[in-house]
Design an enzyme around this catalytic site. Sequence first.
Site, PDB file in Angstrom:
ATOM      1  CE1 TYR A   1      -4.365  -0.925  -0.412  1.00  0.00           C
ATOM      2  CE2 TYR A   1      -3.443  -2.890   0.598  1.00  0.00           C
ATOM      3  CZ  TYR A   1      -4.453  -2.267  -0.115  1.00  0.00           C
ATOM      4  OH  TYR A   1      -5.529  -2.985  -0.567  1.00  0.00           O
TER       5      TYR A   1
ATOM      6  NE  ARG B   1      -2.824  -0.297  -5.018  1.00  0.00           N
ATOM      7  CZ  ARG B   1      -4.036  -0.629  -4.571  1.00  0.00           C
ATOM      8  NH1 ARG B   1      -4.162  -1.491  -3.575  1.00  0.00           N
ATOM      9  NH2 ARG B   1      -5.115  -0.115  -5.102  1.00  0.00           N
TER      10      ARG B   1
ATOM     11  CG  HIS C   1     -14.637   0.529  -3.178  1.00  0.00           C
ATOM     12  ND1 HIS C   1     -14.467   0.009  -4.435  1.00  0.00           N
ATOM     13  CD2 HIS C   1     -15.894   0.180  -2.817  1.00  0.00           C
ATOM     14  CE1 HIS C   1     -15.568  -0.622  -4.835  1.00  0.00           C
ATOM     15  NE2 HIS C   1     -16.460  -0.509  -3.869  1.00  0.00           N
TER      16      HIS C   1
ATOM     17  CB  CYS D   1      -6.794   1.996  15.028  1.00  0.00           C
ATOM     18  SG  CYS D   1      -6.605   0.635  16.193  1.00  0.00           S
TER      19      CYS D   1
ATOM     20  CB  CYS E   1      -8.649   0.961  19.845  1.00  0.00           C
ATOM     21  SG  CYS E   1      -7.716   2.475  19.505  1.00  0.00           S
TER      22      CYS E   1
ATOM     23  N   GLY F   1     -16.849   6.001 -16.090  1.00  0.00           N
ATOM     24  CA  GLY F   1     -15.651   5.171 -15.958  1.00  0.00           C
ATOM     25  C   GLY F   1     -15.795   3.998 -15.023  1.00  0.00           C
TER      26      GLY F   1
ATOM     27  CB  SER G   1     -16.723  -2.468 -15.444  1.00  0.00           C
ATOM     28  OG  SER G   1     -16.471  -2.734 -14.083  1.00  0.00           O
TER      29      SER G   1
ATOM     30  CD  GLU H   1     -13.837  -0.504 -24.403  1.00  0.00           C
ATOM     31  OE1 GLU H   1     -14.541  -1.346 -25.011  1.00  0.00           O
ATOM     32  OE2 GLU H   1     -12.721  -0.123 -24.791  1.00  0.00           O
TER      33      GLU H   1
HETATM   34  N1  APR Z   1     -12.911   7.378 -19.446  1.00  0.00           N
HETATM   35  C1  APR Z   1     -14.038   6.775 -19.021  1.00  0.00           C
HETATM   36  N2  APR Z   1     -14.124   5.451 -18.802  1.00  0.00           N
HETATM   37  C2  APR Z   1     -13.018   4.718 -19.033  1.00  0.00           C
HETATM   38  C3  APR Z   1     -11.802   5.284 -19.470  1.00  0.00           C
HETATM   39  C4  APR Z   1     -11.775   6.685 -19.686  1.00  0.00           C
HETATM   40  N3  APR Z   1     -10.672   7.316 -20.097  1.00  0.00           N
HETATM   41  N4  APR Z   1     -10.882   4.288 -19.580  1.00  0.00           N
HETATM   42  C5  APR Z   1     -11.497   3.166 -19.215  1.00  0.00           C
HETATM   43  N5  APR Z   1     -12.783   3.407 -18.895  1.00  0.00           N
HETATM   44  C6  APR Z   1     -13.802   2.481 -18.423  1.00  0.00           C
HETATM   45  C7  APR Z   1     -13.661   1.064 -18.895  1.00  0.00           C
HETATM   46  O1  APR Z   1     -14.259   0.905 -20.181  1.00  0.00           O
HETATM   47  C8  APR Z   1     -14.419   0.286 -17.812  1.00  0.00           C
HETATM   48  O2  APR Z   1     -15.803   0.202 -18.115  1.00  0.00           O
HETATM   49  O3  APR Z   1     -13.691   2.403 -17.024  1.00  0.00           O
HETATM   50  C9  APR Z   1     -14.232   1.170 -16.572  1.00  0.00           C
HETATM   51  C10 APR Z   1     -13.285   0.584 -15.535  1.00  0.00           C
HETATM   52  O4  APR Z   1     -13.852  -0.595 -15.025  1.00  0.00           O
HETATM   53  P1  APR Z   1     -13.178  -1.350 -13.763  1.00  0.00           P
HETATM   54  O5  APR Z   1     -11.699  -1.483 -13.990  1.00  0.00           O
HETATM   55  O6  APR Z   1     -13.992  -2.564 -13.518  1.00  0.00           O
HETATM   56  O7  APR Z   1     -13.316  -0.289 -12.608  1.00  0.00           O
HETATM   57  P2  APR Z   1     -14.478  -0.049 -11.559  1.00  0.00           P
HETATM   58  O8  APR Z   1     -15.817  -0.167 -12.198  1.00  0.00           O
HETATM   59  O9  APR Z   1     -14.134   1.197 -10.843  1.00  0.00           O
HETATM   60  O10 APR Z   1     -14.240  -1.269 -10.583  1.00  0.00           O
HETATM   61  C11 APR Z   1     -14.906  -1.276  -9.359  1.00  0.00           C
HETATM   62  O11 APR Z   1     -13.558  -3.108  -8.569  1.00  0.00           O
HETATM   63  O12 APR Z   1     -11.299  -3.694  -8.740  1.00  0.00           O
HETATM   64  C12 APR Z   1     -12.333  -3.332  -7.860  1.00  0.00           C
HETATM   65  O13 APR Z   1     -12.342  -2.126  -5.845  1.00  0.00           O
HETATM   66  C13 APR Z   1     -11.956  -2.052  -7.193  1.00  0.00           C
HETATM   67  O14 APR Z   1     -13.114   0.062  -7.059  1.00  0.00           O
HETATM   68  C14 APR Z   1     -12.818  -1.009  -7.906  1.00  0.00           C
HETATM   69  C15 APR Z   1     -14.047  -1.817  -8.261  1.00  0.00           C
END
Ligand code: APR
Length: 236
Positions: free
Chosen positions: A49, A52, A101, A109, A113, A176, A178, A205
């Site tokens: 972490y 990251r 998230h 902590c 606590c 942005g 999925s 997408e």
């Molecule tokens: N602008 C807008 N959307 C975009 C771009 C962009 N430039 N680039 C990619 N995307 C889209 C992709 O097409 C996809 O639909 O962003 C989405 C990312 O999807 P995920 O990687 O599944 O991200 P998310 O939906 O935030 O995932 C949810 O899953 O991995 C865990 O805890 C993690 O918070 C995360 C959660």
Amino acid sequence: MLTGAGVSAESGVPTFRDALTGLWAQFDPQQLATPAAFETNPKLVWDWYEYRRSLVSKVKPNAGHYAIAALEDMLPHVAVVTQNIDGLHQAAGSSDVITLHGDITRHKCFANCQGDPTMIDITTLEWDQEAGPPPCPHCGAYVRPDVVWFTERLPVDALDRANALSGKADVMLIVGTSGVVQPAAQMPYRAKRFNGAYLIDVNPEQNAHTAIVDLHLDGPSGEVLPQVIKAMRDLP
Ligand code: APR
């Protein structure tokens, strides 16, 4: 707003899996992002972490984050429900950000606590950083990142507020994401069912929400959202 990893893509934020490169490539996220992993090997999880966190500290908000923040000056109330832990909405100036998230820049902590959550400002602590996470100044348990790990529940206050706001939204922009990770993915359904909200999806997408939205704006959020702002400003 409901946002996910895609809104930060143009800032260069490595996703969960992308961050498992180099020294970290040998690990599975499930080995690192769980309470059990932290209990078994606190230094390993802490170091991942910290790695990251150092990556995130070098990136900046992009035009999409700034456009979302700018909407606050144009609409009665804008709340941002985000699945991202990178703090970029706040850095761009959004004032009402609900971090479903957690936030990689915050710590708490491990034993909570003083109540859930017991937030700890690690900049006020002195400890042997080579040894792993610092001890909680209240109880001596380890300090951990304030993020939601596998098997953990989402923060109750954040989830309650996200549900409540979704249920009374007039418009929801879904940017942005999925749309497959629950419970975030159900927020647009709440907005539609409880308030008949107009749903707009910004994503290059097709995704799980595309079929239910009223408008799909196809493209990267860093390009599409500034155009939305411009179109709104040009309204008579
Ligand atoms: N602008 C807008 N959307 C975009 C771009 C962009 N430039 N680039 C990619 N995307 C889209 C992709 O097409 C996809 O639909 O962003 C989405 C990312 O999807 P995920 O990687 O599944 O991200 P998310 O939906 O935030 O995932 C949810 O899953 O991995 C865990 O805890 C993690 O918070 C995360 C959660």
